[in-house]
Design a protein around this motif. Sequence first.
Motif, short mmCIF file in Angstrom:
data_model
loop_
_atom_site.label_atom_id
_atom_site.label_comp_id
_atom_site.label_asym_id
_atom_site.label_seq_id
_atom_site.Cartn_x
_atom_site.Cartn_y
_atom_site.Cartn_z
N ILE A 34 33.03 28.43 36.84
CA ILE A 34 33.37 29.15 35.62
C ILE A 34 33.79 30.57 36.00
O ILE A 34 33.05 31.29 36.68
N GLU A 35 34.97 30.94 35.55
CA GLU A 35 35.54 32.24 35.93
C GLU A 35 35.80 33.06 34.66
O GLU A 35 36.42 32.57 33.72
N ARG A 36 35.35 34.30 34.69
CA ARG A 36 35.48 35.25 33.58
C ARG A 36 36.94 35.49 33.17
O ARG A 36 37.27 35.59 32.00
N ALA A 37 37.82 35.58 34.18
CA ALA A 37 39.23 35.89 33.90
C ALA A 37 40.10 34.85 34.60
O ALA A 37 40.09 33.69 34.24
N SER A 43 37.20 41.31 43.66
CA SER A 43 37.68 42.01 44.86
C SER A 43 38.82 41.25 45.50
O SER A 43 39.65 41.83 46.21
N THR A 44 38.84 39.94 45.29
CA THR A 44 39.65 39.07 46.14
C THR A 44 41.14 39.38 46.09
O THR A 44 41.81 39.40 47.12
N TRP A 45 41.68 39.64 44.88
CA TRP A 45 43.15 39.72 44.75
C TRP A 45 43.76 40.83 45.57
O TRP A 45 44.87 40.72 46.07
N GLY A 346 27.42 39.79 47.95
CA GLY A 346 27.41 40.86 48.95
C GLY A 346 28.31 40.56 50.13
O GLY A 346 28.07 41.04 51.23
N CYS A 347 29.36 39.79 49.89
CA CYS A 347 30.22 39.38 51.00
C CYS A 347 31.34 40.40 51.17
O CYS A 347 32.24 40.49 50.34
N MET A 348 31.27 41.17 52.25
CA MET A 348 32.31 42.19 52.49
C MET A 348 33.45 41.67 53.35
O MET A 348 34.43 42.36 53.55
N GLY A 350 35.12 38.44 53.02
CA GLY A 350 35.33 37.14 52.40
C GLY A 350 36.27 36.24 53.16
O GLY A 350 36.15 35.02 53.12
N PHE A 351 37.22 36.87 53.90
CA PHE A 351 38.22 36.04 54.56
C PHE A 351 37.82 35.66 55.98
O PHE A 351 38.44 34.80 56.59
N SER A 352 36.74 36.27 56.48
CA SER A 352 36.14 35.81 57.73
C SER A 352 34.97 34.88 57.45
O SER A 352 34.65 34.02 58.26
#
Length: 805
Positions: A34-37, A43-45, A346-348, A350-352
């Motif tokens: 479930i996603e708010r938007a 942070s991801t975009w 707390g994932c700083m 995300g792509f690793s």
Amino acid sequence: MKSHYRVVVIGGGIVGTSILYHLARRGWTDIALIERAELTAGSTWHAAAGFHALNDDPNIAALQSYTINLYKQIEAESGQSVGMHMPGGYSLATTPARWEWLQAECAVYQTLGIGARLATAEEIVADCPIVDPAGLLGGLFDPHEGAVDPHGTTHAFALAARKRGADVVLRNRVLGMTAQPGGQWRLESEHGPVTAEHVINAAGLWARRVGRMVGLDLPLTPMQHHYLVTEDLPALVARKDEMPCVTDLEGFTYLQQERKGVLLGVYERNPRHWKTEGAEWDYGMDLLPEDIERISPELAIGFQRFPSLLEAGIRKWVNGAFTFTPDGNPLVGPVPGLRNYWCANGCMSGFSQGGAIGKVLADWIVDGDPGADIFGMDVARYGSFASNDRYLRETTAQFYARRFVIAYPNEELPAGRPLKMTPSYDAQQAAGARFGVVWGMESPQFFAPGEPDFVEEPTLRRSNAQRFIAAEVAATRAAAGLLDTGVYARYEVSGPGAERWLDGLLASTLPALGRVRLAPMLSPSGKLMGDLTVTRLAPERFWLVGSYYLQQWHLRWFNDHLPPSGVRIDNLSESWLGFSLSGPRSRDILARLTNADVSSAALPFMGAGAFDVGMTRAIVARVSLTGELGYEITVPAAQQRALWDALTGIGREYGMRPIGMRAQDSLRLEKGYGVWSLEFAQSYTAAMCGLERYIAFDKGEFIGRAAALAERAAGPAQRLVLLEVDSADADVSGFEPVMAQDRRVGFVTSGCYGHHVRRSLALAYVDADIVAKSPGLAVPVVGVSRPARMLAQPPYDPLGLKARS
Ligand SMILES: Cc1cc2nc3c(=O)[nH]c(=O)nc-3n(C[C@H](O)[C@H](O)[C@H](O)COP(=O)(O)OP(=O)(O)OC[C@H]3O[C@@H](n4cnc5c(N)ncnc54)[C@H](O)[C@@H]3O)c2cc1C
């Protein structure tokens, strides 16, 4: 959206979508995100979406490799491009200290099979012509460095999950949730209520707010982060292939090619938090205003290192926020005390790490076991102290500002301190203690008596504090040493059924009344869950002693296996404190302070009793980690200072010294004793580390018995061995590869100088066939290969007579 799911993941960033995908891959299809938007709306975009395999924690490094290897797979499965580029990347060394550090790190990465290699300054400049070679000494090349498209990657995870049957519900904020009597969660959302057996908080920038919906205060906070993207650079326009990424460690910047320009990101020394409680609910896909003045010192260094950037126009500035924890690692796993509530926050990186977080969490939910040693990212590695606002600000700022700063093994950092102190803290400080910190608790590392101005230099080699440590070791071997045990955890297990319950939980037999026993605790897969010391104080009353920083982790395990009623667990870790007194004169010292009979006949090795010591009412266990006659003396916390006064008052007459953890490390390695997190950990088994001899296979059923029996039949693939290393001024620190000729046959778990036996010592896991052959070995010490050999027995008191004297 259905009204009921087996699992609901809250949050459609890189982490949430990866979890959804991995659950679907495990065959769970009654699941929803479930996603708010929109997907990526946190942070991801706006992430730079760079990835790399290197990490100081080898377990996390292995998980990062998993993430990177996954990208091609989800691209193929989903049909959605992830936009992956992997040209590799250089970490630059521009100071001798950094160059030495990178050489040492490179050796460790060999253990992990990452394939990193050292590169000369000339190679780097030839490969990355926009790097100014001024002061460049060399670098470390990681072939697994690159970047993906954050939008494409997140959508690829979501699409692949949907293809396997998962639901993705967009524009639907979760508003609140309540635990149901049956263990389920009822979620209120903008689209209506939904029930879930398991809930996963993957809410990124909003994680703290989503945590608060269930009374959870997560130790994380968003912080600002800048990068800029340039217009095309002539050097890159002319080039056919992609330039490798570059991290200028001394310059606090990282750089990756973006089209024919570059992206330059900054880890500034003056960082800024952003909305410590989390983003507002209506926060859109907006950028924060740039704060160029604040980051200008680092930018100036960046423009010096990459001078052609001065001539290129800047296409865009990005200032965005993402979340940080005190140690920079994520918070993953089942939250202690909240049934079926899971965290992936707390994932700083995300792509690793996002791919691996998804795998770990999915395996944990499906199998009840994360499948790897992930303590470094386990949500249970922190206690509530870490969520204090000031503590969080100080520690996260320290982590951010030191992101690229060399971490020395002997360095103690100042943020969030002092927070927890034993009552004798001031007295120990007056005696010259230099403190480190474990889980917020100040813990003496060594004492520099009479030298208030002494400062230990951070180093990869033996430090200038060695003379103090040597004196503490010598005093302990000749007379006695006194160590504050504030960093031990203590649990009391009591009540009808305590014995039966512990017997099923622990792999050893339980001690008789008034006795102590070392008890391995196993998971169903036979992996270690603890190396506890168990004391029986009454027929149904036990004390369990373990590592202080494992409290939440152990309590979660205990509570997950607790019988419905009768047995009670009390955490005494902060209400009872004490000292470890060890050395040949320790009995004499103790005898002067008590009326109890402490002769070997009355209080034998591994015996225990409750009696008065000085003015205190103490529990005394005859155990030590130094290999000497010794006692752990534990008293109600408020009496610990009186115990210090009593012991130091009398001890002085016998040559006793207060000692710190560094001396204890030297003493325990001279005996070949392992400790938790180094030799004993979730990724090892009792057979591997030698704790198998404490397992009572014939006592009946206990957790992990079948797996331990199977391993006993087959024999472990690797065994823990003690090594002597030929090294004059430095020692191994952990995870260096052990080589037999050119073959990697194992890895180091810990090492230090044995001050009494005058040898450099190391413990290491080595392939079982090699142990039998005992060939000449080699181990890199600070990056330089040194001869090493296995010791058939510990160099100090091999028969263990001292401890039994
Ligand atoms: C400028 C910048 C540069 C970066 N560079 C890199 C990089 O190079 N490499 C790297 O690995 N990482 C980088 N990052 C960090 C990376 O972006 C994060 O690690 C990652 O995006 C975290 O993902 P997440 O899924 O945990 O959180 P988020 O992306 O924040 O996702 C959380 C999602 O949860 C949703 N949500 C929240 N609350 C609710 C609710 N109540 N109901 C429903 N949905 C909810 C949100 O809308 C959001 O979509 C960078 C970040 C920034 C800002």
